[in-house]
Design a protein around this motif. Structure first.
Motif, PDB file in Angstrom:
ATOM      1  N   ASP A 119      35.840   4.010  -3.195  1.00 26.76           N
ATOM      2  CA  ASP A 119      34.954   4.737  -2.210  1.00 26.76           C
ATOM      3  C   ASP A 119      35.595   4.860  -0.727  1.00 26.76           C
ATOM      4  O   ASP A 119      36.418   3.592  -0.225  1.00 26.76           O
ATOM      5  CB  ASP A 119      33.585   4.120  -2.082  1.00 26.76           C
ATOM      6  CG  ASP A 119      33.002   4.089  -3.190  1.00 26.76           C
ATOM      7  OD1 ASP A 119      32.954   5.314  -3.862  1.00 26.76           O
ATOM      8  OD2 ASP A 119      32.289   3.081  -3.816  1.00 26.76           O
ATOM      9  N   ARG A 120      35.664   5.682  -0.152  1.00 30.96           N
ATOM     10  CA  ARG A 120      36.449   6.013   1.228  1.00 30.96           C
ATOM     11  C   ARG A 120      35.361   6.361   2.261  1.00 30.96           C
ATOM     12  O   ARG A 120      35.647   5.717   3.391  1.00 30.96           O
ATOM     13  CB  ARG A 120      37.373   7.280   1.101  1.00 30.96           C
ATOM     14  CG  ARG A 120      38.437   7.025  -0.025  1.00 30.96           C
ATOM     15  CD  ARG A 120      39.342   5.777   0.466  1.00 30.96           C
ATOM     16  NE  ARG A 120      40.639   5.759  -0.158  1.00 30.96           N
ATOM     17  CZ  ARG A 120      40.440   4.645  -0.844  1.00 30.96           C
ATOM     18  NH1 ARG A 120      39.516   3.870  -0.878  1.00 30.96           N
ATOM     19  NH2 ARG A 120      41.712   4.213  -1.932  1.00 30.96           N
ATOM     20  N   GLU A 121      34.152   6.810   1.936  1.00 32.85           N
ATOM     21  CA  GLU A 121      33.194   7.131   3.035  1.00 32.85           C
ATOM     22  C   GLU A 121      31.973   6.167   2.856  1.00 32.85           C
ATOM     23  O   GLU A 121      31.285   6.123   1.947  1.00 32.85           O
ATOM     24  CB  GLU A 121      32.715   8.374   3.084  1.00 32.85           C
ATOM     25  CG  GLU A 121      33.723   9.527   3.208  1.00 32.85           C
ATOM     26  CD  GLU A 121      33.138  10.944   3.200  1.00 32.85           C
ATOM     27  OE1 GLU A 121      32.179  11.070   2.731  1.00 32.85           O
ATOM     28  OE2 GLU A 121      33.891  11.940   3.911  1.00 32.85           O
ATOM     29  N   LEU A 122      32.119   5.058   3.952  1.00 32.43           N
ATOM     30  CA  LEU A 122      31.332   4.039   3.863  1.00 32.43           C
ATOM     31  C   LEU A 122      30.177   3.989   4.996  1.00 32.43           C
ATOM     32  O   LEU A 122      30.298   4.504   6.016  1.00 32.43           O
ATOM     33  CB  LEU A 122      32.072   2.647   3.740  1.00 32.43           C
ATOM     34  CG  LEU A 122      33.220   2.534   2.804  1.00 32.43           C
ATOM     35  CD1 LEU A 122      34.079   1.059   2.884  1.00 32.43           C
ATOM     36  CD2 LEU A 122      32.774   2.998   1.364  1.00 32.43           C
ATOM     37  N   VAL A 123      29.127   3.246   4.653  1.00 30.49           N
ATOM     38  CA  VAL A 123      28.281   2.746   5.626  1.00 30.49           C
ATOM     39  C   VAL A 123      27.886   1.297   5.601  1.00 30.49           C
ATOM     40  O   VAL A 123      27.630   0.809   4.442  1.00 30.49           O
ATOM     41  CB  VAL A 123      27.025   3.706   5.796  1.00 30.49           C
ATOM     42  CG1 VAL A 123      26.239   3.683   4.644  1.00 30.49           C
ATOM     43  CG2 VAL A 123      25.905   3.332   6.982  1.00 30.49           C
ATOM     44  N   ILE A 124      27.795   0.459   6.715  1.00 28.29           N
ATOM     45  CA  ILE A 124      27.477  -0.922   6.515  1.00 28.29           C
ATOM     46  C   ILE A 124      26.143  -1.050   7.123  1.00 28.29           C
ATOM     47  O   ILE A 124      25.907  -0.381   8.275  1.00 28.29           O
ATOM     48  CB  ILE A 124      28.411  -1.867   7.251  1.00 28.29           C
ATOM     49  CG1 ILE A 124      29.843  -1.489   6.809  1.00 28.29           C
ATOM     50  CG2 ILE A 124      28.017  -3.382   7.056  1.00 28.29           C
ATOM     51  CD1 ILE A 124      31.038  -2.189   7.837  1.00 28.29           C
ATOM     52  N   LEU A 125      24.960  -1.397   6.362  1.00 31.89           N
ATOM     53  CA  LEU A 125      23.723  -1.485   6.877  1.00 31.89           C
ATOM     54  C   LEU A 125      23.127  -2.753   6.745  1.00 31.89           C
ATOM     55  O   LEU A 125      23.606  -3.704   6.095  1.00 31.89           O
ATOM     56  CB  LEU A 125      22.750  -0.740   5.806  1.00 31.89           C
ATOM     57  CG  LEU A 125      23.361   0.717   5.377  1.00 31.89           C
ATOM     58  CD1 LEU A 125      22.752   0.913   3.922  1.00 31.89           C
ATOM     59  CD2 LEU A 125      22.599   1.723   6.392  1.00 31.89           C
ATOM     60  N   ALA A 126      22.460  -3.371   8.075  1.00 32.19           N
ATOM     61  CA  ALA A 126      22.286  -4.721   8.236  1.00 32.19           C
ATOM     62  C   ALA A 126      20.949  -4.705   8.969  1.00 32.19           C
ATOM     63  O   ALA A 126      20.424  -3.637   9.573  1.00 32.19           O
ATOM     64  CB  ALA A 126      22.947  -5.291   9.166  1.00 32.19           C
ATOM     65  N   ALA A 127      19.894  -5.927   8.371  1.00 32.43           N
ATOM     66  CA  ALA A 127      18.641  -5.900   9.041  1.00 32.43           C
ATOM     67  C   ALA A 127      18.644  -7.336   8.966  1.00 32.43           C
ATOM     68  O   ALA A 127      19.002  -8.085   8.052  1.00 32.43           O
ATOM     69  CB  ALA A 127      17.471  -5.508   7.893  1.00 32.43           C
TER      70      ALA A 127
END
Length: 280
Positions: free
Chosen positions: A256-264
């Protein structure tokens, strides 16, 4: 700026504003407005002739033991900010009008709503999708503007619009931040002075993780573990920290090349969320 609180007045005002074929951009909010919301109003002006905002604290997106009763309600201050930004119409419906009896209908965007915040807050995104669809049907905007601080929310609503063939162009606006990187949020009001000093660590850890990925680090599990450890050391209680595909928010893989890092993470009373997009 005109303020209306019922559907009949909303429709009448919109009919007047739309004369001559003018287009409408809509910014739905829960109030307690901050600089991040004002960025949305500014973007709305760029994409339509008329800007409409709503303020409604939506009960169906709050879970048990969440802060519905304590959610800040600052209508008069909110109005001043909207007027200063040139908003033409504010809609402030009440709960009885938005959820008339018998209240039997909900909007459920499957699967994506069970990930990330959806795993921690069951039913939250059903409440979000339901109220946004109701507001869309009432305002009937050409354009809708949302902040990308809640990246998952934007993806859920974007999918809802696509699946239901709604004639609305969705615009996501990059997260507004304080100078130290903390994302603007109404829940920042819950932070004590000490917690406010600690809070920017969430964004720093996201940026450091993104930099590691861009430098070639492939062990997402290790990066996630290290990020959670750093959050704990900074005084947070991590909820989740997930490296995901941007397309569908599923766990990211090597290809995968287009990522998003999500955090809470929790910091005192506040549950803070943030994210960062990464291209490999």
């Amino acid at each position: 700026m005109k303020t209306v609180s019922n559907l009949a007045d909303l429709r009448a005002s919109l009919d007047e504003l739309r004369q001559g074929g003018r287009t409408v951009a809509f910014v739905p909010t829960m109030g307690n407005l901050h600089e991040g919301h004002m960025r949305l109003i500014t973007e709305a002006h760029k994409n339509a002739d008329i800007v409409v905002a709503s303020i409604f604290v939506n009960p169906t997106q709050f879970g048990e033991n969440e802060d519905l009763s304590g959610y800040p309600r600052t209508l008069e201050e909110d109005k001043k900010k909207l007027i200063a930004e040139g908003c033409q119409l504010l809609y402030t419906p009440n709960t009885a009008d938005m959820y008339p009896e018998p209240d039997l209908t909900r909007v459920d965007v499957k699967h994506i709503t069970t990930l990330h915040c959806g795993a921690s807050r069951p039913g939250h995104f059903v409440g979000v999708a339901t109220i946004v669809l109701k507001l869309f049907n009432q305002v009937r905007p050409d354009v809708a503007v949302f902040g990308l601080k809640d990246f998952q929310q934007f993806k859920v609503l974007e999918l809802m619009v696509q699946n239901l063939f709604l004639p609305i162009r969705m615009i996501g606006v990059d997260t507004g931040r304080a100078d130290d990187g903390l994302a603007h949020s109404s829940r920042n009001n819950y932070l004590t002075a000490d917690e406010r000093e600690r809070a920017p660590a969430l964004n720093r850890i996201l940026r450091d993780t993104a930099a590691a990925i861009q430098s070639g680090e492939h062990s997402f599990a290790q990066l996630t573990r290290q990020a959670k450890e750093r959050l704990t050391e900074a005084g947070f209680t991590p909820d989740y920290f997930n490296i995901s595909r941007r397309l569908d928010l599923e766990p990211a893989g090597d290809d995968d090349r287009e990522l998003v890092i999500l955090a809470a993470a929790f910091l005192g009373r506040a549950r803070l969320i943030d994210n960062i997009q990464v291209d490999r």
